[in-house]
Design a protein around this motif. Structure first.
Motif, PDB file in Angstrom:
ATOM      1  N   GLU A   1       1.270  -1.279   0.169  1.00 34.25           N
ATOM      2  CA  GLU A   1       0.081  -0.144   0.037  1.00 34.25           C
ATOM      3  C   GLU A   1       0.813   1.150   0.172  1.00 34.25           C
ATOM      4  OE1 GLU A   1      -2.609  -0.052   3.557  1.00 34.25           O
ATOM      5  OE2 GLU A   1      -4.129  -2.222   2.732  1.00 34.25           O
TER       6      GLU A   1
ATOM      7  N   ASP B   1       2.464   1.567  -3.671  1.00 35.83           N
ATOM      8  CA  ASP B   1       1.575   2.261  -4.314  1.00 35.83           C
ATOM      9  C   ASP B   1       1.116   3.608  -4.001  1.00 35.83           C
ATOM     10  OD1 ASP B   1       1.598   0.022  -6.051  1.00 35.83           O
ATOM     11  OD2 ASP B   1      -0.762  -0.589  -4.393  1.00 35.83           O
ATOM     12  N   ARG B   2       1.061   3.999  -3.286  1.00 37.62           N
ATOM     13  CA  ARG B   2       0.909   5.512  -2.785  1.00 37.62           C
ATOM     14  C   ARG B   2       2.143   6.459  -3.120  1.00 37.62           C
ATOM     15  NH1 ARG B   2      -1.453   4.218   2.199  1.00 37.62           N
ATOM     16  NH2 ARG B   2       2.106   5.021   2.888  1.00 37.62           N
TER      17      ARG B   2
END
Length: 998
Positions: A812, A815-816
């Motif tokens: 996560e 991806d951010r």
């Protein structure tokens, strides 16, 4: 920020002290800084920048700030008085200064210095704040809120830079705006996001690689039982974690099924093995009992065979017990006999060392002779001390002889060295005088050498400048000819245009409109343009060509004047002497100076040699005197030693007798006392042991008779030693134990019953049991392997699940961060204009600058032009830094690079003023009450120039003063407040005319 006063000394082209009163110039709001090319207009602005920041603008850094026209002892100095943020300050700066030495020749360099003072209004005086370069720089930068680059861009407005800015591409504009607005922090954000993206990607890939490594270990653990192949996915690919966990779950289920099968097979083999083991135990027990009965029979037969030897051992043991009563008497007699033999041998050896006089003497006679020899030995103690003293006297005489020989060598060396002292001292004094003369000569030549080198350098420069003068003169002639041709061409075109002016005026006539010449409204026969008609554009182009050629001529003449002045100065210093002759003279002086310095370099060594020689002279003389004193003392001591030696030798001759020395005589007596004493002792011991031997023989005979032996020898033969006794007792005990054991075994009921049964088949039972054990082990191994496989798969699956949970936040985060990094870098699909973060910030700044500049550009261009910012992409590059101009006459938007020369000037001027406003606001709202605008006004026509001056004049509404740097003659008539820079042979000077006409 408002400038009040600038004081310059020996700076740039200004040889002397010059002062500029900006307060007087600023009263009109608009003032002109003009002067011929090379006079020093830009140097005034350099002085302002140097006073504030300690350095000149970037394009002019690296050169010397000191004026070539300044006197050697005048120091370069710049003092600026200004008001900033409500504080009136005075800054003084002095760059490093190479001044002539106060003593001798050459120069010495003084360090750069700075002063900062503040005017204290209540006290009416100046207060010192700092003399530190760093503190002053930090204070000024904080007050102005601008770096040196920003100050030079927004206060000293360089029009050429903004003209290039208008025509530049997005990358060039980005570099300039980045320096002015310091957007490095946004570039740092881009870089930080990219680094975080790479770090997160590396962590995710490492986690995926670890997950795949665990999957491969699970595949190895499953082996041939795997029903599905391992997912073929690379680290970083989506869905890898789910595929690995699903594959692991299927293989764990298969492994548990195989474990259940193996567990049941193991239970069956364990039951079969237990039954086979019970059968084997029964067969082995029968076989053991059968062997036990057979062995007992064999042992009984062997006991019967050895019964005779057993009876003999019992009889021998009985005789040995009787002989033990005689053993003490036997031991006493043997010990006494051994002691007597030892004592007799010692007596024999002791008597062998005696002389014939004492060979037959008894123990008492030998003891008396030993006492007499000891008394004589005691009387030699005094003689021993005398003999030792005689040795000491001989040693002392030898030492005196050695000292005498050493002193003789010292006296000989000292006398020989002292005989050569006067000649040595004279030679060293001559060396010192010669070196001193060479040092004086070297100083004289050093004074002559520097002027000779200076004349040689001036002569070489003279020869070089002579050639440069000819070239410069040729260029002047060519420039004059080109200027004359250009002027003739311009005048010809002007005359042709005047001749055809009627046709040019007729071109603007409209039926019904009044003629500008005669006022008629009808135009029956207007003039027509003929072939070769010259219009105003052609005339203006010819005039511009003439002006450019005239400027080149003036510049060529100026350079010729500079070269001629330099040639005259070099000729005045070098004279008419040829350069070769001057070079020979300088080389000769250098050679003689080098020789003199080489000869003078031995002065210190000669002085040191003389001091060492004088010290050696004093040391040799003192050594000679000390050796003579020691010789006289030795003579007296030698006589005393001779007398004492004679007395001692007479006494010792009586004491030593026929021996070589007293010590030798004492040694003889010591040996005699020892020998006699030892012989007396051994004689007494031998007589005593002989008597004790007779007593031991009588006791032994009595003990043997009472024990039942005929002779002592028979008792000794029956006696057993410890080893024989233990061995005999062991055989008797073993016989009895073996006999009891055999009878017990033969009496056992089970053993006898087993002996009656058929022989047991142990081998067949063992083979059956071994087969059962092997099958049980194989089943256990299969079950353990299945258990280990399940355990390993459970452990690896748990680890894989933990890795997936641990990788979830990392994925996560990656991806951010990846979305943010690509968005900031302009490579994301969400970033439609592919604009980087730094470019986005710069685009916002450029949009502010364009809006501020458009207000002034519309006024300068009579409402025609407006600057607009564009986010459109340029080619394959990124968007955000586009700059267009909107033409109100055509209603179209076009690139700023299409503007003409004059349009480019007032557009760049508007852009510079707008940029100054934006940078000022970002710097914290610091007021910029004084601005300078560099060259570029010569490209404007009269109407546009009026409009530009109106815009600049409107800056007074904000209480600003604007200085225009230009040499356009028309500006001198339009602007009354002027600062003129006039150049001359001794350097440039400034002439000031204020706004009130003074």
């Amino acid at each position: 920020m408002r400038l009040h006063r600038l004081h310059i000394t020996a700076f740039g082209p200004f040889g002397g002290a010059q002062e500029v009163d900006f307060d007087d110039l600023s009263t009109a709001g608009l003032f002109l800084l003009h002067g011929p090319t090379g006079a020093g207009k830009t140097s005034v602005l350099d002085a302002v920048c140097f006073a504030l920041y300690g350095s000149v603008p970037g394009a002019r850094q690296g050169g010397s700030l000191r004026s070539d026209h300044a006197l050697p002892d005048v120091r370069t100095e710049v003092t600026l008085e200004l008001t900033v943020s409500g504080r009136r300050l005075e800054i003084t700066r002095q760059p490093p200064f190479a001044r002539p030495k106060k003593r001798g020749t050459g120069t010495t360099t003084e360090k750069a210095q700075s002063w900062l003072r503040e005017y204290h209004a209540p006290a009416g005086s100046w207060k010192d704040l700092s003399r530190s370069h760093q503190e002053i720089g930090e204070e000024i930068t904080q007050l102005l809120g601008m770096s040196r680059e920003q100050f030079c861009q927004v206060v000293l407005l360089p029009q050429g830079d903004f003209a290039r800015f208008l025509r530049a591409d997005a990358e060039a504009r980005g570099r300039l705006l980045g320096r002015l607005f310091d957007t490095r922090r946004f570039a740092a954000v881009e870089q930080r996001l990219a680094e975080r993206r790479r770090t997160a990607e590396t962590q995710v890939r490492a986690g995926d690689a670890d997950l795949l490594a665990g999957a491969h270990r699970m595949q190895q653990a499953v082996g041939d039982l795997a029903e599905l192949p391992l997912p073929e996915l690379a680290p970083g690919e989506p869905g890898l974690a789910e595929a690995v966990l699903e594959w692991a779950a299927i293989n764990r289920s298969t492994a548990r099924e195989w474990f259940t099968i193996a567990h049941r097979a193991q239970a069956a083999t364990e039951s079969a093995q237990a039954a086979a083991a019970r059968v084997l135990d029964d067969v082995r027990e029968v076989a053991r009992l059968q062997r036990r009965f057979a062995e007992a029979g064999e042992r009984a037969a062997r006991l019967e065979e050895r019964s005779g030897a057993h009876q003999e051992d019992r009889a021998r043991m009985e005789r040995g017990r009787k002989a033990e009563a005689v053993a003490p008497a036997l031991g006493l007699r043997e010990a006494t006999e051994t002691e007597h033999r030892r004592a007799a041998g010692a007596e024999t050896r002791a008597r062998a060392q005696l002389s014939e006089t004492f060979s037959e003497a008894g123990a008492a006679g030998l003891a008396a002779a030993a006492r007499k020899a000891a008394e004589e030995l005691g009387g030699l103690e005094s003689a021993r001390r005398g003999e030792q003293r005689l040795t000491e006297l001989a040693t002392e005489r030898t030492k005196l002889d050695r000292q005498e020989r050493a002193d003789e060598d010292v006296l000989h060396d000292a006398e020989q060295w002292l005989s050569e002292w006067e000649a040595t001292r004279a030679g060293l004094q001559t060396r010192i005088e010669t070196a001193q003369e060479a040092a004086t000569r070297a100083e004289q030549l050093a004074v002559q050498r520097e002027p000779a080198q200076a004349r040689l350098g001036a002569a070489r420069l003279r020869d070089q400048l002579a050639g440069d003068t000819d070239e410069a003169h040729a260029r002047v002639l060519a420039a004059r000819e080109q200027a004359a041709d250009a002027r003739t061409h311009w005048l010809d075109l002007k005359e042709q245009r005047l001749k055809g002016i009627a046709a040019e005026l007729a071109a603007n006539l409209v039926d019904g409109a009044a003629c500008a010449v005669c006022g008629a409204t009808e135009h029956p026969a207007p003039a027509r343009k003929v072939d070769g008609h010259v219009d105003q554009r052609a005339e203006d182009a010819a005039l511009a060509a003439y002006q450019s050629a005239d400027e080149r001529r003036a510049e060529a003449e100026r350079r010729l004047g500079v070269v001629r002045e330099a040639l005259a100065a070099a000729t005045a210093e070098a004279g008419d002497t040829p350069t070769g002759r001057l070079a020979e003279q300088a080389e000769e002086l250098e050679r003689r100076h080098t020789e003199a310095r080489g000869a003078a370099s031995g002065l210190h060594a000669a002085g040191e040699a003389l001091r060492r020689a004088e010290h050696e002279h004093e040391r040799r003389l003192a050594a000679h005197q000390e050796a003579a004193v020691r010789g006289a003392s030795r003579s007296a001591r030698r006589d005393a030693l001779a007398r004492e030696t004679a007395t001692l030798e007479e006494e010792l001759a009586q004491a030593r007798g026929s021996a070589g020395s007293v010590a030798e005589r004492a040694a003889q007596l010591e040996r005699q006392v020892s020998t006699l004493t030892e012989a007396a002792d051994t004689a007494r011991v031998a007589a005593d042991t002989a008597q004790r031997l007779k007593d031991a023989d009588a006791r032994l005979a009595d003990a043997a008779f009472r024990a039942g032996f005929d002779t002592p020898q028979a008792a000794a033969a029956a006696l057993l030693d410890d080893t024989a006794h233990r061995e005999l007792q062991r055989r008797l005990d073993a016989w009895q134990q073996e006999e009891a054991t055999v009878r017990a075994v033969l009496a056992e009921t089970e053993t006898a019953a087993a002996a009656d049964r058929p022989p047991a088949d142990v081998r067949t039972a063992e083979q059956s049991a071994a087969v059962a054990v092997r099958r049980m082990r194989e089943a256990a191994s299969a079950r353990d392997a299945a258990a280990r496989r399940c355990s390993e798969l459970d452990r690896l699956s748990h680890r894989a699940t933990a890795s997936v949970r641990r990788l979830g936040p990392l994925r996560e985060e990656y991806d951010r961060v990846a979305r943010l990094a690509t968005l900031a870098a302009g490579t994301s699909a969400d970033n439609e204009r592919r604009m980087r973060l730094e470019s986005y910030v710069l685009a916002a700044r450029l949009e502010q600058v364009a809006a501020a500049a458009s207000a002034r550009l519309q006024r300068m261009s009579s409402g025609r032009y407006t600057l607009v910012h564009s986010d459109d992409r340029a080619g394959r590059g990124r968007s955000g830094l586009g700059l267009h101009v909107v033409d109100a006459w055509t209603g179209r938007e076009r690139d700023t690079a299409t503007l003409s020369g004059g349009e480019t000037f007032f557009a760049s001027l508007a852009l510079a003023l707008g940029l100054a406003d934006v940078v000022t606001d970002e710097a914290g709202g610091v007021r910029l009450d004084t601005l300078f605008i560099d060259e570029g006004f010569g490209s404007l026509d009269d109407q546009t120039l009026d409009e530009v001056l109106d815009v600049l004049d409107s800056l007074r509404e904000r209480d600003r003063s604007v200085g225009i740097v230009s040499h356009v003659a028309d500006l001198r008539r339009r602007i009354h407040a002027q600062l003129e820079v006039v150049k001359g042979r001794s350097g440039s000077v400034v002439r000031q005319r204020g706004g009130d006409g003074g």
